[in-house]
Design an enzyme around this catalytic site. Structure first.
Site, PDB file in Angstrom:
ATOM      1  N   LYS A  40       0.916  -1.311   0.072  1.00  0.00           N
ATOM      2  CA  LYS A  40       0.017  -0.052   0.013  1.00  0.00           C
ATOM      3  C   LYS A  40       0.776   1.179   0.168  1.00  0.00           C
ATOM      4  O   LYS A  40       0.319   2.318  -0.403  1.00  0.00           O
ATOM      5  CB  LYS A  40      -0.929   0.094   1.282  1.00  0.00           C
ATOM      6  CG  LYS A  40      -1.789  -1.251   1.396  1.00  0.00           C
ATOM      7  CD  LYS A  40      -2.524  -1.206   2.669  1.00  0.00           C
ATOM      8  CE  LYS A  40      -3.376  -2.381   2.956  1.00  0.00           C
ATOM      9  NZ  LYS A  40      -3.641  -2.436   4.240  1.00  0.00           N
ATOM     10  N   GLY A  41       2.312   0.860   0.406  1.00  0.00           N
ATOM     11  CA  GLY A  41       2.882   2.138   0.732  1.00  0.00           C
ATOM     12  C   GLY A  41       3.219   3.411  -0.285  1.00  0.00           C
ATOM     13  O   GLY A  41       3.428   4.206  -0.066  1.00  0.00           O
ATOM     14  N   ASP A 101      14.534  -1.699   0.416  1.00  0.00           N
ATOM     15  CA  ASP A 101      15.223  -1.525   1.398  1.00  0.00           C
ATOM     16  C   ASP A 101      16.425  -2.898   1.229  1.00  0.00           C
ATOM     17  O   ASP A 101      17.363  -2.693   0.547  1.00  0.00           O
ATOM     18  CB  ASP A 101      14.435  -1.755   2.537  1.00  0.00           C
ATOM     19  CG  ASP A 101      15.247  -2.132   3.980  1.00  0.00           C
ATOM     20  OD1 ASP A 101      16.463  -1.714   3.889  1.00  0.00           O
ATOM     21  OD2 ASP A 101      14.570  -2.284   4.837  1.00  0.00           O
ATOM     22  N   LYS A 129      17.114   2.674   0.113  1.00  0.00           N
ATOM     23  CA  LYS A 129      17.734   2.534   1.323  1.00  0.00           C
ATOM     24  C   LYS A 129      18.784   1.501   0.992  1.00  0.00           C
ATOM     25  O   LYS A 129      18.578   0.124   1.229  1.00  0.00           O
ATOM     26  CB  LYS A 129      16.777   2.171   2.393  1.00  0.00           C
ATOM     27  CG  LYS A 129      16.674   2.946   3.582  1.00  0.00           C
ATOM     28  CD  LYS A 129      15.985   1.858   4.750  1.00  0.00           C
ATOM     29  CE  LYS A 129      14.631   2.200   5.102  1.00  0.00           C
ATOM     30  NZ  LYS A 129      14.308   1.239   6.308  1.00  0.00           N
ATOM     31  N   PHE A 150      13.959   3.548  10.326  1.00  0.00           N
ATOM     32  CA  PHE A 150      12.623   2.969   9.902  1.00  0.00           C
ATOM     33  C   PHE A 150      11.771   4.409   9.538  1.00  0.00           C
ATOM     34  O   PHE A 150      11.642   5.012  10.687  1.00  0.00           O
ATOM     35  CB  PHE A 150      12.001   2.277  10.939  1.00  0.00           C
ATOM     36  CG  PHE A 150      10.692   1.577  10.433  1.00  0.00           C
ATOM     37  CD1 PHE A 150      10.875   0.412   9.602  1.00  0.00           C
ATOM     38  CD2 PHE A 150       9.514   2.017  10.714  1.00  0.00           C
ATOM     39  CE1 PHE A 150       9.906  -0.150   8.972  1.00  0.00           C
ATOM     40  CE2 PHE A 150       8.387   1.553  10.231  1.00  0.00           C
ATOM     41  CZ  PHE A 150       8.640   0.255   9.104  1.00  0.00           C
ATOM     42  N   LEU A 151      11.243   4.469   8.614  1.00  0.00           N
ATOM     43  CA  LEU A 151      10.584   5.746   8.169  1.00  0.00           C
ATOM     44  C   LEU A 151       9.093   5.562   7.927  1.00  0.00           C
ATOM     45  O   LEU A 151       8.619   4.516   7.789  1.00  0.00           O
ATOM     46  CB  LEU A 151      11.026   6.055   6.821  1.00  0.00           C
ATOM     47  CG  LEU A 151      12.530   6.202   6.352  1.00  0.00           C
ATOM     48  CD1 LEU A 151      12.614   6.654   5.085  1.00  0.00           C
ATOM     49  CD2 LEU A 151      13.274   7.406   7.604  1.00  0.00           C
ATOM     50  N   ASP A 157       3.992   3.115   6.569  1.00  0.00           N
ATOM     51  CA  ASP A 157       3.470   2.749   7.642  1.00  0.00           C
ATOM     52  C   ASP A 157       4.459   2.139   8.745  1.00  0.00           C
ATOM     53  O   ASP A 157       5.493   1.401   8.354  1.00  0.00           O
ATOM     54  CB  ASP A 157       2.341   1.742   7.571  1.00  0.00           C
ATOM     55  CG  ASP A 157       2.917   0.424   7.096  1.00  0.00           C
ATOM     56  OD1 ASP A 157       3.515   0.197   6.536  1.00  0.00           O
ATOM     57  OD2 ASP A 157       2.238  -0.438   7.799  1.00  0.00           O
TER      58      ASP A 157
HETATM   59  P1  IMP Z   1      12.708  -4.842   1.256  1.00  0.00           P
HETATM   60  O1  IMP Z   1      11.975  -5.971   0.694  1.00  0.00           O
HETATM   61  O2  IMP Z   1      13.570  -5.009   2.429  1.00  0.00           O
HETATM   62  O3  IMP Z   1      13.330  -4.122  -0.047  1.00  0.00           O
HETATM   63  O4  IMP Z   1      11.236  -3.974   1.878  1.00  0.00           O
HETATM   64  C1  IMP Z   1      10.366  -3.538   0.997  1.00  0.00           C
HETATM   65  C2  IMP Z   1       9.301  -3.097   1.732  1.00  0.00           C
HETATM   66  O5  IMP Z   1       9.340  -2.782   3.078  1.00  0.00           O
HETATM   67  C3  IMP Z   1       8.974  -1.799   1.094  1.00  0.00           C
HETATM   68  O6  IMP Z   1       7.977  -2.087   0.037  1.00  0.00           O
HETATM   69  C4  IMP Z   1       8.130  -1.115   2.295  1.00  0.00           C
HETATM   70  O7  IMP Z   1       6.592  -1.480   2.363  1.00  0.00           O
HETATM   71  C5  IMP Z   1       8.800  -1.923   3.691  1.00  0.00           C
HETATM   72  N1  IMP Z   1       9.636  -0.998   4.372  1.00  0.00           N
HETATM   73  C6  IMP Z   1      10.958  -0.961   4.146  1.00  0.00           C
HETATM   74  N2  IMP Z   1      11.588  -0.003   4.883  1.00  0.00           N
HETATM   75  C7  IMP Z   1      10.585   0.447   5.499  1.00  0.00           C
HETATM   76  C8  IMP Z   1      10.468   1.935   6.328  1.00  0.00           C
HETATM   77  O8  IMP Z   1      11.223   2.550   6.717  1.00  0.00           O
HETATM   78  N3  IMP Z   1       9.279   2.353   6.693  1.00  0.00           N
HETATM   79  C9  IMP Z   1       8.279   1.422   6.296  1.00  0.00           C
HETATM   80  N4  IMP Z   1       8.019   0.643   5.205  1.00  0.00           N
HETATM   81  C10 IMP Z   1       9.201   0.089   5.096  1.00  0.00           C
END
Ligand code: IMP
Length: 173
Positions: A40-41, A101, A129, A150-151, A157
């Protein structure tokens, strides 16, 4: 009560969106663009970005992957919760995500989308990130880079809260 430290102000988000919208508009000039928002982000980011694009043919769809739940660390087991409806075969696709991330979610989504045989796939993320990246994912368009933390806010969210905040904050539990 968590502490919220401002990281990116509303004006800066808007300025960065205008900057990447100009780049995307130039890169996809004369072509049809299929934008796929990751729920949803990315909902606010996609809504603001799409209104700044100077392109004639744009289609919008959404994908959803499993979320963190009430955690702040990424799960390695990414499940696809919602697939796209539009046909992307032979099309130019831009995946619009809130944060890349570890890269695990994006890598999983790209692998899935490639099975639909698009002409091209690029990645647009509000925040890149890179610090915790586990798989190689190249973000083609980003509003900003953040090293750690964490943002929340502007779509991001924590346990489904704070998406409505107009700016991006570093949340300290
Ligand atoms: P990844 O699989 O670790 O790259 O994470 C991707 C998903 O994690 C993103 O689509 C976000 O929804 C969530 N996410 C990663 N970092 C943050 C953060 O700092 N705040 C909120 N959601 C995050």
């Amino acid at each position: 009560m968590p502490e919220f430290i401002p990281v990116i102000k509303k004006d800066d988000i808007q300025r960065q969106i205008t900057r990447i919208a100009a780049a995307i508009s130039a890169d996809y000039q004369g072509r049809e663009l299929i934008m796929i928002g990751v729920l949803k982000g990315a909902f606010l980011f996609l809504a603001d970005l799409v209104r700044e694009l100077k392109l004639e043919k744009i289609k919008i769809d959404f994908l959803q992957a499993s979320s963190y739940g009430a955690d702040t660390v990424s799960s390695e087991n990414i499940v696809l919760k919602k697939d796209i409806d539009v046909d992307i075969r032979g099309k130019d696709v831009l995946v619009v995500e809130d944060i890349v991330d570890t890269g695990l979610t994006m890598a999983r989504l790209i692998e899935h989308l490639k099975r639909h045989d698009p002409n091209s796939i690029r990645i647009c993320a509000m925040i890149d990130k890179r610090e915790r990246r586990k798989v190689a994912v190249n973000v083609d368009y980003a509003c900003g880079c953040v090293e750690e933390g964490f943002l929340v806010g502007y779509g991001l969210d924590y346990a489904e809260n704070y998406r409505n905040l107009p700016e991006i904050y570093h949340m300290k539990l």
